[in-house]
Scaffold this motif. Structure first.
Motif, PDB file in Angstrom:
ATOM      1  N   ARG A 417      54.538   9.082  -6.594  1.00 44.60           N
ATOM      2  CA  ARG A 417      54.283   9.969  -5.358  1.00 44.60           C
ATOM      3  C   ARG A 417      54.858  12.639  -6.239  1.00 44.60           C
ATOM      4  NH1 ARG A 417      53.756   7.060  -0.737  1.00 44.60           N
ATOM      5  NH2 ARG A 417      52.939   5.250  -2.081  1.00 44.60           N
ATOM      6  N   LYS A 418      55.563  11.836  -6.913  1.00 45.91           N
ATOM      7  CA  LYS A 418      56.021  12.971  -7.207  1.00 45.91           C
ATOM      8  C   LYS A 418      55.414  13.291  -8.755  1.00 45.91           C
ATOM      9  CE  LYS A 418      60.613  12.828  -6.593  1.00 45.91           C
ATOM     10  NZ  LYS A 418      62.387  12.735  -6.798  1.00 45.91           N
ATOM     11  N   LYS A 419      54.075  12.379  -9.576  1.00 44.11           N
ATOM     12  CA  LYS A 419      53.782  12.914 -10.861  1.00 44.11           C
ATOM     13  C   LYS A 419      51.437  13.193 -10.014  1.00 44.11           C
ATOM     14  CE  LYS A 419      56.791  12.067 -13.409  1.00 44.11           C
ATOM     15  NZ  LYS A 419      57.171  13.153 -14.976  1.00 44.11           N
ATOM     16  N   ILE A 420      51.812  12.262  -8.719  1.00 43.47           N
ATOM     17  CA  ILE A 420      50.515  12.423  -8.823  1.00 43.47           C
ATOM     18  C   ILE A 420      50.345  13.022  -7.074  1.00 43.47           C
ATOM     19  CG2 ILE A 420      48.070  11.016  -7.662  1.00 43.47           C
ATOM     20  CD1 ILE A 420      49.667   9.019  -9.648  1.00 43.47           C
ATOM     21  N   ALA A 421      50.221  14.350  -6.749  1.00 46.19           N
ATOM     22  CA  ALA A 421      49.234  15.181  -6.193  1.00 46.19           C
ATOM     23  C   ALA A 421      47.904  14.844  -5.297  1.00 46.19           C
ATOM     24  CB  ALA A 421      49.380  16.574  -6.025  1.00 46.19           C
ATOM     25  N   TRP A 422      47.776  14.231  -4.269  1.00 41.78           N
ATOM     26  CA  TRP A 422      46.489  14.015  -3.409  1.00 41.78           C
ATOM     27  C   TRP A 422      45.591  14.813  -3.068  1.00 41.78           C
ATOM     28  CZ3 TRP A 422      46.731  10.703   1.473  1.00 41.78           C
ATOM     29  CH2 TRP A 422      44.877  10.448   1.756  1.00 41.78           C
ATOM     30  N   LEU A 423      44.424  14.768  -3.401  1.00 45.28           N
ATOM     31  CA  LEU A 423      43.482  15.833  -2.002  1.00 45.28           C
ATOM     32  C   LEU A 423      43.075  14.909  -1.853  1.00 45.28           C
ATOM     33  CD1 LEU A 423      43.443  18.558  -0.703  1.00 45.28           C
ATOM     34  CD2 LEU A 423      42.085  19.009  -2.314  1.00 45.28           C
ATOM     35  N   SER A 424      42.561  14.668  -0.196  1.00 41.66           N
ATOM     36  CA  SER A 424      41.203  13.316  -0.036  1.00 41.66           C
ATOM     37  C   SER A 424      40.683  14.210   1.308  1.00 41.66           C
ATOM     38  CB  SER A 424      42.373  12.002   1.017  1.00 41.66           C
ATOM     39  OG  SER A 424      42.160  13.389   2.531  1.00 41.66           O
ATOM     40  N   GLN A 425      39.298  13.317   1.118  1.00 37.36           N
ATOM     41  CA  GLN A 425      37.915  14.392   1.496  1.00 37.36           C
ATOM     42  C   GLN A 425      38.734  14.261   3.381  1.00 37.36           C
ATOM     43  OE1 GLN A 425      35.543  10.750   2.358  1.00 37.36           O
ATOM     44  NE2 GLN A 425      36.501   9.174   1.485  1.00 37.36           N
ATOM     45  N   ASN A 426      39.576  13.920   3.679  1.00 40.13           N
ATOM     46  CA  ASN A 426      39.795  13.979   5.619  1.00 40.13           C
ATOM     47  C   ASN A 426      41.378  14.749   5.449  1.00 40.13           C
ATOM     48  OD1 ASN A 426      37.676  12.286   6.376  1.00 40.13           O
ATOM     49  ND2 ASN A 426      38.800  10.714   5.972  1.00 40.13           N
ATOM     50  N   THR A 427      41.422  15.590   4.570  1.00 45.43           N
ATOM     51  CA  THR A 427      42.376  16.193   4.084  1.00 45.43           C
ATOM     52  C   THR A 427      42.971  16.552   5.985  1.00 45.43           C
ATOM     53  OG1 THR A 427      42.308  17.072   1.955  1.00 45.43           O
ATOM     54  CG2 THR A 427      44.346  18.535   3.417  1.00 45.43           C
ATOM     55  N   HIS A 428      44.462  16.466   6.237  1.00 50.66           N
ATOM     56  CA  HIS A 428      44.228  16.821   7.437  1.00 50.66           C
ATOM     57  C   HIS A 428      45.458  18.039   7.742  1.00 50.66           C
ATOM     58  CE1 HIS A 428      46.018  16.067  12.191  1.00 50.66           C
ATOM     59  NE2 HIS A 428      46.841  16.809  11.374  1.00 50.66           N
ATOM     60  N   LEU A 429      44.928  18.933   8.520  1.00 46.87           N
ATOM     61  CA  LEU A 429      45.657  20.634   8.646  1.00 46.87           C
ATOM     62  C   LEU A 429      46.746  20.507   9.885  1.00 46.87           C
ATOM     63  CD1 LEU A 429      43.885  23.449   7.508  1.00 46.87           C
ATOM     64  CD2 LEU A 429      45.704  22.220   6.404  1.00 46.87           C
ATOM     65  N   PHE A 430      47.674  20.152   9.910  1.00 46.62           N
ATOM     66  CA  PHE A 430      48.716  20.136  11.197  1.00 46.62           C
ATOM     67  C   PHE A 430      48.996  21.567  12.373  1.00 46.62           C
ATOM     68  CE2 PHE A 430      50.723  17.398   7.898  1.00 46.62           C
ATOM     69  CZ  PHE A 430      50.470  15.920   8.415  1.00 46.62           C
ATOM     70  N   ASP A 431      49.163  21.295  13.271  1.00 44.15           N
ATOM     71  CA  ASP A 431      48.898  21.753  13.989  1.00 44.15           C
ATOM     72  C   ASP A 431      50.339  22.792  14.407  1.00 44.15           C
ATOM     73  OD1 ASP A 431      48.585  23.471  16.404  1.00 44.15           O
ATOM     74  OD2 ASP A 431      48.921  22.255  17.752  1.00 44.15           O
ATOM     75  N   ASP A 432      50.488  23.540  12.841  1.00 43.60           N
ATOM     76  CA  ASP A 432      51.328  24.249  12.861  1.00 43.60           C
ATOM     77  C   ASP A 432      51.216  25.801  12.294  1.00 43.60           C
ATOM     78  OD1 ASP A 432      54.126  24.664  12.321  1.00 43.60           O
ATOM     79  OD2 ASP A 432      55.067  23.579  12.150  1.00 43.60           O
ATOM     80  N   THR A 433      52.030  26.231  11.838  1.00 45.68           N
ATOM     81  CA  THR A 433      51.754  27.356  11.047  1.00 45.68           C
ATOM     82  C   THR A 433      51.306  27.177   9.639  1.00 45.68           C
ATOM     83  OG1 THR A 433      54.020  27.544  10.273  1.00 45.68           O
ATOM     84  CG2 THR A 433      53.726  28.834  11.876  1.00 45.68           C
ATOM     85  N   ILE A 434      50.630  28.056   8.727  1.00 45.94           N
ATOM     86  CA  ILE A 434      50.403  28.176   7.364  1.00 45.94           C
ATOM     87  C   ILE A 434      51.712  27.312   6.504  1.00 45.94           C
ATOM     88  CG2 ILE A 434      49.611  28.859   5.185  1.00 45.94           C
ATOM     89  CD1 ILE A 434      47.402  30.787   7.583  1.00 45.94           C
ATOM     90  N   ARG A 435      52.920  28.349   6.611  1.00 46.75           N
ATOM     91  CA  ARG A 435      54.018  28.859   6.006  1.00 46.75           C
ATOM     92  C   ARG A 435      54.295  26.183   5.697  1.00 46.75           C
ATOM     93  NH1 ARG A 435      57.878  32.569   4.428  1.00 46.75           N
ATOM     94  NH2 ARG A 435      57.041  33.400   6.216  1.00 46.75           N
ATOM     95  N   GLN A 436      54.294  26.573   7.152  1.00 45.10           N
ATOM     96  CA  GLN A 436      54.701  24.792   6.718  1.00 45.10           C
ATOM     97  C   GLN A 436      54.007  23.737   6.743  1.00 45.10           C
ATOM     98  OE1 GLN A 436      57.897  23.673   8.370  1.00 45.10           O
ATOM     99  NE2 GLN A 436      58.521  26.495   8.313  1.00 45.10           N
ATOM    100  N   ASN A 437      52.781  24.091   6.769  1.00 41.81           N
ATOM    101  CA  ASN A 437      51.894  23.031   5.681  1.00 41.81           C
ATOM    102  C   ASN A 437      51.964  23.448   4.786  1.00 41.81           C
ATOM    103  OD1 ASN A 437      49.525  21.807   7.600  1.00 41.81           O
ATOM    104  ND2 ASN A 437      49.977  23.272   8.648  1.00 41.81           N
ATOM    105  N   LEU A 438      52.109  24.466   3.795  1.00 39.93           N
ATOM    106  CA  LEU A 438      52.240  24.313   2.821  1.00 39.93           C
ATOM    107  C   LEU A 438      53.612  23.990   2.046  1.00 39.93           C
ATOM    108  CD1 LEU A 438      51.242  28.069   1.986  1.00 39.93           C
ATOM    109  CD2 LEU A 438      49.852  25.927   1.057  1.00 39.93           C
ATOM    110  N   LEU A 439      54.584  23.998   2.671  1.00 40.74           N
ATOM    111  CA  LEU A 439      56.451  23.804   2.499  1.00 40.74           C
ATOM    112  C   LEU A 439      56.342  22.089   2.384  1.00 40.74           C
ATOM    113  CD1 LEU A 439      58.633  25.929   4.231  1.00 40.74           C
ATOM    114  CD2 LEU A 439      57.561  25.792   1.664  1.00 40.74           C
ATOM    115  N   LEU A 440      54.708  21.471   3.375  1.00 37.21           N
ATOM    116  CA  LEU A 440      54.440  19.485   3.578  1.00 37.21           C
ATOM    117  C   LEU A 440      54.786  18.887   1.826  1.00 37.21           C
ATOM    118  CD1 LEU A 440      54.213  17.429   5.546  1.00 37.21           C
ATOM    119  CD2 LEU A 440      52.023  17.756   4.505  1.00 37.21           C
TER     120      LEU A 440
END
Length: 560
Positions: A417-440
């Protein structure tokens, strides 16, 4: 809106379910045993207090002071203190055990639902996570603790009354066994099947409610509010009816248990009148009476607990069987992925289940490090399955996948998973701040790195214009930003991971044509040093790609 059927209860045995639960609770076993000991000590204080109080009353009536008031006060204070300690300790231990069970449940759930492999209604998952797991605290608090107490009470009852009058003790013991053990077992047997339907009804109601909440706009648009309200009322009535039926059966068995306890009291009163039992002194009669009343008060609640046993059994099978039929055994691996990121699919074969057709057989593909490739094809051809295979969420049935020359089977999931970053067709943004969504994707990221990722995804200006900037709350599913902005924030999160391979699975699904073109223009400008694997139905012409393959009939056909 169809009726919900839970297949898992036929696939997971209660024995296996409870074995798994106690395995999860293993770190707490010593604490659970200590809680049982505290419970037994508190019960012993209570039994001694009541029998001693009866003796004091009887001996005082005869002008004798065998038992002092100080002794009774000590017993009373000890019982009060131990009951408080027992309740505090056992509930605290159970809270920790249930917390571990929830963590285990979530970990199991993530393995079955990863890579977009959603497998069941969200309402059913919520029902398992909340209702079923909460039901399982009764396994310890309502079953194990009272059962241990009933065993101790049984031996105390036999020893004390047996030392006074053996035939009376035997009769009381038989009634105690019927009231404290047989009635709860019958109650559990009667309600076992009913407990299954009750849990299914709770899950069905939750599924319906969540489904309608998500579809409120459509319900309003088609004027279906009255029909939906009627359906919810009907399902709620079904649930209440089943709860009433269970409560009625449990109440009946509790009544029978109470009847046997009163028969035991009548036997002692008969002994006091020398009817059937002779030679028992008045003082001993009072001791037996007080002790018997106290003992039966301990076991009468067991009948209700027995009635809930069926519900507890089915809750255990539902919780432990969360991935039954949906999870896939993936080799854990012990090696770290190498710095090289070439990908090879060698004679790959995969099918979801033995009774289902093969998704691929003898599939071969080479992706060199740094290449930008696309894999296109119609829905259902296996594109997202390929993404799940690359992420090591599932494992091939035939052939192998290598990353940097190493088989994925020998690599740890974390290193993959450290080698492959994944962006899906149903990417979910969490009910949180932009910062915390990025830090995921990269918890150690600095403020500068966060803004750099947003800049690369061409959404930094949008975030800067927001009053709270990075601390702007996105709302559930990213509802406070547009679809295009939300997808760019998700892309920024993917870029922030620093993974050398970007796996994009239908990343522009749901976007309009102009936003889709802008997305690919951004993608073309960034990540020149990364491997790009684009999975899509079709190409827009805006992508910059080195190779394009079409997936058709389990074969990859080169188009570029």
């Amino acid at each position: 809106m169809s009726d919900y059927k839970d297949p898992l209860l036929q696939q997971e045995t209660p024995k296996a379910a409870f074995q798994q639960i106690f395995k999860i609770w293993k770190p707490h076993i010593a604490s659970l045993i200590i809680g049982i000991i505290f419970s037994l000590i508190a019960l012993a204080f209570g039994l001694t207090l009541m029998s001693s109080a009866g003796g004091k009353i009887a001996f005082a009536a005869m002008g004798m002071m065998v038992i002092s008031s100080v002794f009774l006060k000590i017993l009373g204070a000890g019982r009060l203190l131990m009951r408080y300690v027992e309740r505090l300790y056992t509930h605290n231990v159970m809270f920790k055990a249930i917390a571990d069970l929830r963590v285990w449940f979530f970990a199991r759930l993530s393995k079955g639902a990863a890579a977009g492999l959603g497998f069941r209604h969200s309402g059913d998952v919520l029902s398992r996570l909340v209702s079923d797991i909460e039901t399982l605290d009764g396994l310890y608090l309502r079953l194990l603790l009272p059962f241990a107490g009933s065993i101790l009470t049984f031996f105390v009852l036999i020893c004390v009354i047996g030392s006074i009058h053996l035939p009376l003790a035997i009769c009381i013991a038989v009634l105690y066994i019927i009231a404290g053990f047989i009635c709860p077992l019958i109650s559990a047997f009667i309600t076992k099947k009913h407990g299954q339907t009750l849990l299914n009804s709770v899950a069905e109601l939750r599924i319906t409610v969540l489904d309608f909440i998500h579809g409120l706009r459509e319900i309003r648009a088609f004027g279906a509010e009255i029909r939906v309200e009627k359906l919810l009322n009907d399902r709620e009535k079904i649930l209440f009816q089943k709860q009433y039926q269970q409560a009625k059966k449990i109440a009946l068995m509790s009544f029978l248990s109470f009847v046997f306890s009163q028969i035991a009291v009548l036997l002692i009163l008969a002994a006091a009148l020398n009817i059937g039992f002779h030679g028992i002194g008045a003082a001993h009669i009072v001791v037996c009476l007080f002790l018997t009343i106290t003992a039966f008060e301990v076991v009468i609640p067991l009948t209700r607990a027995g009635g809930l046993a069926g519900q507890i059994i089915n809750a255990a099978t539902r919780v432990v069987g969360v991935n039954k039929g949906h999870g896939y055994d993936v080799p854990k691996g012990s090696e770290e992925a190498s710095e090289q990121t070439d990908i090879q699919l060698n004679s790959l074969g995969f099918q979801w289940n033995k009774d289902r057709p093969w998704v691929y057989r003898n599939l071969n593909l080479n992706i060199a490090q740094g290449e930008r490739v696309a894999i296109i094809g119609p829905s259902g051809v296996g594109k997202s399955t390929l993404a799940a295979l690359l992420l090591k969420v599932i494992t091939p049935k035939e052939g192998s996948i290598t990353l940097g020359g190493k088989d994925l089977a020998v690599l740890t999931e974390e290193s993959v998973r450290k080698k492959i970053a994944w962006l899906s067709q149903n990417t979910h943004l969490f009910d949180d701040t932009i910062r915390q969504n990025l830090l995921l994707s990269y918890p150690q990221a600095t403020e500068e790195e966060l803004w750099q990722a947003l800049s690369e995804a061409a959404v930094a200006d949008v975030v800067k214009a927001m009053p709270d900037g990075l601390d702007t709350w996105l709302g559930e599913g990213g509802i406070k930003v547009s679809g295009g902005q939300g997808r760019r924030i998700a892309l920024a999160r993917t870029l922030l991971s620093k993974a050398p391979i970007l796996l994009l699975d239908e990343p522009t699904t749901g976007l309009d044509a102009d936003t889709e073109m802008e997305f690919f223009k951004i993608l073309n400008q960034i990540s020149s040093d990364r491997t790009i694997i684009l999975i899509a139905h079709r190409l827009t012409g805006a992508e910059k790609l080195d190779k394009v393959w079409r997936l058709s009939n389990s074969c990859l056909i080169s188009e570029k």
